[in-house]
Design a protein around this motif. Sequence first.
Motif, PDB file in Angstrom:
ATOM      1  N   SER A 173      64.607  51.599  42.095  1.00 14.51           N
ATOM      2  CA  SER A 173      63.581  51.358  43.104  1.00 14.51           C
ATOM      3  C   SER A 173      62.538  50.426  42.497  1.00 14.51           C
ATOM      4  O   SER A 173      62.601  50.079  41.315  1.00 14.51           O
ATOM      5  CB  SER A 173      62.930  52.681  43.517  1.00 14.51           C
ATOM      6  OG  SER A 173      62.216  53.234  42.423  1.00 14.51           O
ATOM      7  N   TYR A 176      69.928  54.083  40.123  1.00 17.65           N
ATOM      8  CA  TYR A 176      69.287  53.558  41.334  1.00 17.65           C
ATOM      9  C   TYR A 176      67.938  52.980  40.921  1.00 17.65           C
ATOM     10  O   TYR A 176      67.101  53.685  40.377  1.00 17.65           O
ATOM     11  CB  TYR A 176      69.097  54.661  42.371  1.00 17.65           C
ATOM     12  CG  TYR A 176      68.217  54.217  43.518  1.00 17.65           C
ATOM     13  CD1 TYR A 176      68.689  53.299  44.445  1.00 17.65           C
ATOM     14  CD2 TYR A 176      66.922  54.677  43.628  1.00 17.65           C
ATOM     15  CE1 TYR A 176      67.884  52.863  45.480  1.00 17.65           C
ATOM     16  CE2 TYR A 176      66.102  54.256  44.658  1.00 17.65           C
ATOM     17  CZ  TYR A 176      66.590  53.340  45.580  1.00 17.65           C
ATOM     18  OH  TYR A 176      65.788  52.901  46.594  1.00 17.65           O
ATOM     19  N   ALA A 200      69.312  46.434  38.367  1.00 20.41           N
ATOM     20  CA  ALA A 200      70.522  46.986  38.978  1.00 20.41           C
ATOM     21  C   ALA A 200      71.761  46.202  38.542  1.00 20.41           C
ATOM     22  O   ALA A 200      72.843  46.777  38.392  1.00 20.41           O
ATOM     23  CB  ALA A 200      70.390  46.979  40.499  1.00 20.41           C
TER      24      ALA A 200
END
Length: 148
Positions: free
Chosen positions: A51, A49, A42
Amino acid sequence: MSIAKGPRPWSIHAFAAAFLGVAVIGLGIALWDPALEGLKWAARVPAVYWSEDSAIIAAFSVFTMALFPLVWIYGFGALRARWVVLGFAVVKIGLWWHGMTTIALSGWIESARWLEPALIVLALVMMFAPASTRWLKQNWEADAETLV
């Protein structure tokens, strides 16, 4: 491209072992803490995004990309692949340096993080060793003859 002929010098074996070690250590660290890996991705690519699942996929992608030049050099004896490896090494050391200055790691992961750049430098030294250069040039000349 054809499989490289002739015995590989010890420096090529050492390069392959060190380069594979770097790739495996990087993958192991990423899989050990996918949440932290997601945070690192990130920071590098904030538009996505990240995860834990996407961080794992990215880690396996990086691992797979590291295997390509390894196969080019060890398997096919591709002389030009050394510059690809040099590029990967510069990027990896840059990311390592950035990671070490921004993220405090603990335990075996910290020692593994210090092992990565050492193995990268070892791999580069072995890849540019005179015996490796002779072997790679020999395989390059053989490929050039088949193209004529």
